[in-house]
Design a protein around this motif. Structure first.
Motif, PDB file in Angstrom:
ATOM      1  N   THR A   8      -3.002  -4.089   8.418  1.00  0.00           N
ATOM      2  CA  THR A   8      -3.923  -3.705   9.653  1.00  0.00           C
ATOM      3  C   THR A   8      -3.913  -2.155  10.035  1.00  0.00           C
ATOM      4  O   THR A   8      -5.066  -1.870  10.308  1.00  0.00           O
ATOM      5  N   ARG A   9      -2.897  -1.539   9.863  1.00  0.00           N
ATOM      6  CA  ARG A   9      -2.874  -0.364  10.581  1.00  0.00           C
ATOM      7  C   ARG A   9      -3.779   0.641   9.302  1.00  0.00           C
ATOM      8  O   ARG A   9      -4.351   1.533  10.044  1.00  0.00           O
ATOM      9  N   ALA A  11      -6.093  -0.549   7.678  1.00  0.00           N
ATOM     10  CA  ALA A  11      -7.735  -0.670   7.552  1.00  0.00           C
ATOM     11  C   ALA A  11      -8.033  -0.050   8.863  1.00  0.00           C
ATOM     12  O   ALA A  11      -9.270   0.805   8.895  1.00  0.00           O
ATOM     13  N   GLU A  12      -7.369   0.324  10.022  1.00  0.00           N
ATOM     14  CA  GLU A  12      -7.932   0.928  11.205  1.00  0.00           C
ATOM     15  C   GLU A  12      -7.927   2.231  10.748  1.00  0.00           C
ATOM     16  O   GLU A  12      -8.921   3.034  11.162  1.00  0.00           O
ATOM     17  N   GLN A  13      -7.139   3.020  10.089  1.00  0.00           N
ATOM     18  CA  GLN A  13      -7.079   4.279   9.614  1.00  0.00           C
ATOM     19  C   GLN A  13      -8.137   4.567   8.769  1.00  0.00           C
ATOM     20  O   GLN A  13      -9.150   5.738   9.096  1.00  0.00           O
ATOM     21  N   VAL A  14      -8.696   3.712   7.971  1.00  0.00           N
ATOM     22  CA  VAL A  14      -9.679   3.886   7.208  1.00  0.00           C
ATOM     23  C   VAL A  14     -11.130   3.769   7.752  1.00  0.00           C
ATOM     24  O   VAL A  14     -11.915   4.534   7.463  1.00  0.00           O
ATOM     25  N   SER A  15     -11.202   2.910   8.653  1.00  0.00           N
ATOM     26  CA  SER A  15     -12.096   2.866   9.521  1.00  0.00           C
ATOM     27  C   SER A  15     -12.434   4.015  10.386  1.00  0.00           C
ATOM     28  O   SER A  15     -13.604   4.341  10.297  1.00  0.00           O
ATOM     29  N   THR A  16     -11.422   4.539  11.186  1.00  0.00           N
ATOM     30  CA  THR A  16     -11.522   5.666  11.725  1.00  0.00           C
ATOM     31  C   THR A  16     -12.067   6.911  10.738  1.00  0.00           C
ATOM     32  O   THR A  16     -12.859   7.848  11.011  1.00  0.00           O
ATOM     33  N   MET A  18     -13.841   6.908   7.806  1.00  0.00           N
ATOM     34  CA  MET A  18     -15.100   6.583   7.558  1.00  0.00           C
ATOM     35  C   MET A  18     -16.048   7.055   8.710  1.00  0.00           C
ATOM     36  O   MET A  18     -16.948   7.915   8.385  1.00  0.00           O
ATOM     37  N   ARG A  19     -15.747   6.679  10.032  1.00  0.00           N
ATOM     38  CA  ARG A  19     -16.518   7.252  11.031  1.00  0.00           C
ATOM     39  C   ARG A  19     -16.618   8.631  11.069  1.00  0.00           C
ATOM     40  O   ARG A  19     -17.570   9.427  11.352  1.00  0.00           O
ATOM     41  N   ASP A  20     -15.351   9.443  10.823  1.00  0.00           N
ATOM     42  CA  ASP A  20     -15.330  10.800  11.059  1.00  0.00           C
ATOM     43  C   ASP A  20     -16.201  11.427   9.825  1.00  0.00           C
ATOM     44  O   ASP A  20     -16.507  12.523   9.805  1.00  0.00           O
ATOM     45  N   ASP A 115     -10.493  11.644   0.503  1.00  0.00           N
ATOM     46  CA  ASP A 115      -9.849  10.630   1.173  1.00  0.00           C
ATOM     47  C   ASP A 115      -9.518   9.305   0.173  1.00  0.00           C
ATOM     48  O   ASP A 115      -8.318   8.790   0.265  1.00  0.00           O
TER      49      ASP A 115
END
Length: 129
Positions: A8-9, A11-16, A18-20, A115
């Motif tokens: 979960t962590r 996935a959240e970091q990958v999502s952040t 990608m947004r960056d 990344d």
């Protein structure tokens, strides 16, 4: 920390991440768009100057040179000068447009590649321990 929490962590970091990276790509494209606009503006300026130059400078210069040279020579000299200025402006505009290409956000692409490599390395190291 459990495996599900780690996933979960991650996935959240990958999502952040990608947004960056998308924000970086957007910023890079805006900068390149501005440079392309400046190059296009120079091409437009070359066209406008060519038209007005042909209308105004030809008339004035031909009249003035006709006082000294035959009419045909005065027209020829003025035409060559106006087109030479237009060519210089067109070359400057082309240089600006080339500086804005390629239109691919290179910094963002290389950041995403780095990344992905980092995630692959982390996964490999996680499996081996």
């Amino acid at each position: 920390m459990s495996t599900s929490e780690l996933v979960t962590r991650a996935a959240e970091q990958v999502s952040t991440l990608m947004r960056d990276e998308l924000a970086l790509a957007r910023a890079e494209m805006v900068a390149k768009g501005r440079r392309a606009g400046a190059g296009g503006g120079l091409f437009g300026g070359a066209a406008v100057l060519s038209l007005y130059g042909l209308g105004l400078l030809l008339a004035l210069a031909v009249v003035l040179l006709d006082l000294v040279w035959p009419l045909w020579l005065a027209v020829l000299v003025v035409l060559v000068l106006v087109f030479a200025v237009a060519a210089v402006l067109a070359l400057l505009g082309r240089r600006r447009l080339r500086a804005a290409t390629p239109l691919v956000p290179q910094e963002a692409v290389s950041g995403v590649a780095a990344d992905v490599d980092a995630v692959k390395t982390a996964v490999r190291e996680g499996r081996s321990s």
